[in-house]
Scaffold this motif. Structure first.
Motif: not given
Lengths: 169, 155
Positions: A29-35, A77-78, A130-132, A168-169
């Motif tokens: 598992t991993a959790t990506i911090l929103g930047t 990026f989100s 998302a991701g852009a 947020t996602l």
């Protein structure tokens, strides 16, 4: 009888030691911090207001002469949500009542993506891919009613709007 | 005639014994998952297999010769289907004997042959690896599964 016993012994010796394969599963598992990066492009400046007069800056529209729209640049990026803390404007004559309105746009001073909303309850950002890498601007305007400046001592009145953004996602 | 029946009876028992498989001599117990924790987009993070808090850990209880197969995912996945690439290199896997300091490094994704001597009680399989979030990696939770299989040698 001896033959029978020998037969048993042979049979047991030939019995295979059947050890079965085993398997087990664990998670990864991993959790990506929103930047995101937020930059103050311009402070909100209502300009010089004669006593008894008002002033309005509407996000998405050109600011009146001598006034400046507040603008924050958000590189992200989100999607994100925003919250704010508004400290009322004060000056030589005490408090100067004002209301603040905000709006998102893709350029610092361009048309809004969506409508205006009260800065005290910021809206979620416009949907992004998302991701852009995306740049969104938050335009900050407001209104000072004429009645608020009537009889108010001349001078500089200042306050602050502190925005907090959360990815947020 | 009576003696003949006795012999047949004994032989039948012996054949049943031969046909019944022996109880498995080894067991595998998942202990904890591989946890990369909270990562920042664009910054890779490696979990060392000796990192007790974050490595994946499974315990082999038994003895004998085995082939260990550690199947690792190429990426973690979010509930929305977004992927976060992983990388596993030589040394990211480690087999540590329970009652000795012996260790055998390996590369997750490849097989490794081990012998657990009698009396050592078993071994641990530790798995680390590297998460490689992209610069624009969307925030949120990502997960996948790591499967470990131990196969008795010669089967």
């Amino acid at each position: 009888m001896r033959k029978a016993v020998a037969g048993i012994a042979l049979a047991l010796a030939l019995a295979p030691a059947a050890v079965s394969a085993q398997s087990g599963t664990v998670s990864a598992t991993a959790t990506i911090l929103g930047t995101m990066t937020v930059t103050n492009v311009a402070d909100l400046d209502f300009g010089s207001i004669p006593p008894g007069a008002g002033q309005t800056l509407t996000p998405g529209a050109a600011a009146p002469a001598g006034a400046t729209m507040g603008v924050l640049q958000i590189d992200h990026f989100s999607n994100f949500t925003a919250s704010s803390v508004i400290t009322g404007m004060t000056g030589p004559g005490g408090a100067l009542a004002a209301t603040f309105s905000c709006g998102y746009s893709t350029t610092p001073n361009g048309a809004l993506t969506g409508g205006t909303f009260a800065c005290a309850t910021p809206a979620a950002s416009p949907a992004t891919v998302a991701g852009a890498a995306t740049t969104t601007y938050l335009q900050v305007g407001g209104t000072i009613a004429g009645a608020a400046t009537t009889g108010l001592a001349a001078g500089l009145y200042t306050g602050s709007l502190v925005f907090t953004f959360a990815a947020t996602l | 005639m009576g003696r003949t029946w006795k012999r047949i009876g004994l032989l039948t028992c012996a054949l049943f014994a031969a046909a019944s498989p022996a109880v498995a001599q080894v067991a595998l117990f998942p202990r904890q998952g591989l946890s990369f924790g909270v990562l920042t987009a664009g910054i890779a993070d490696r979990v060392d297999p000796t990192d007790a808090a974050r490595r994946a850990e499974l315990e082999i209880v038994g003895e004998g010769d085995y082939t260990v197969v550690v199947q690792v995912p190429a990426a973690l996945q979010s509930p929305e289907g977004r992927t976060l690439p992983l990388r596993f290199e030589a040394g990211d896997g480690l087999i540590r004997w329970r009652k000795s300091n012996k260790e055998t490094p390996f590369q997750p994704g490849q097989t490794v042959s081990i012998r657990i001597p009698k009396g050592l009680g078993g071994a641990y399989v530790w798995v680390g690896g590297t998460a490689q979030p992209a610069a624009g990696q969307p925030p949120g939770g990502y997960s996948a599964s790591i499967t470990v299989q131990i196969i008795p040698a010669g089967t």
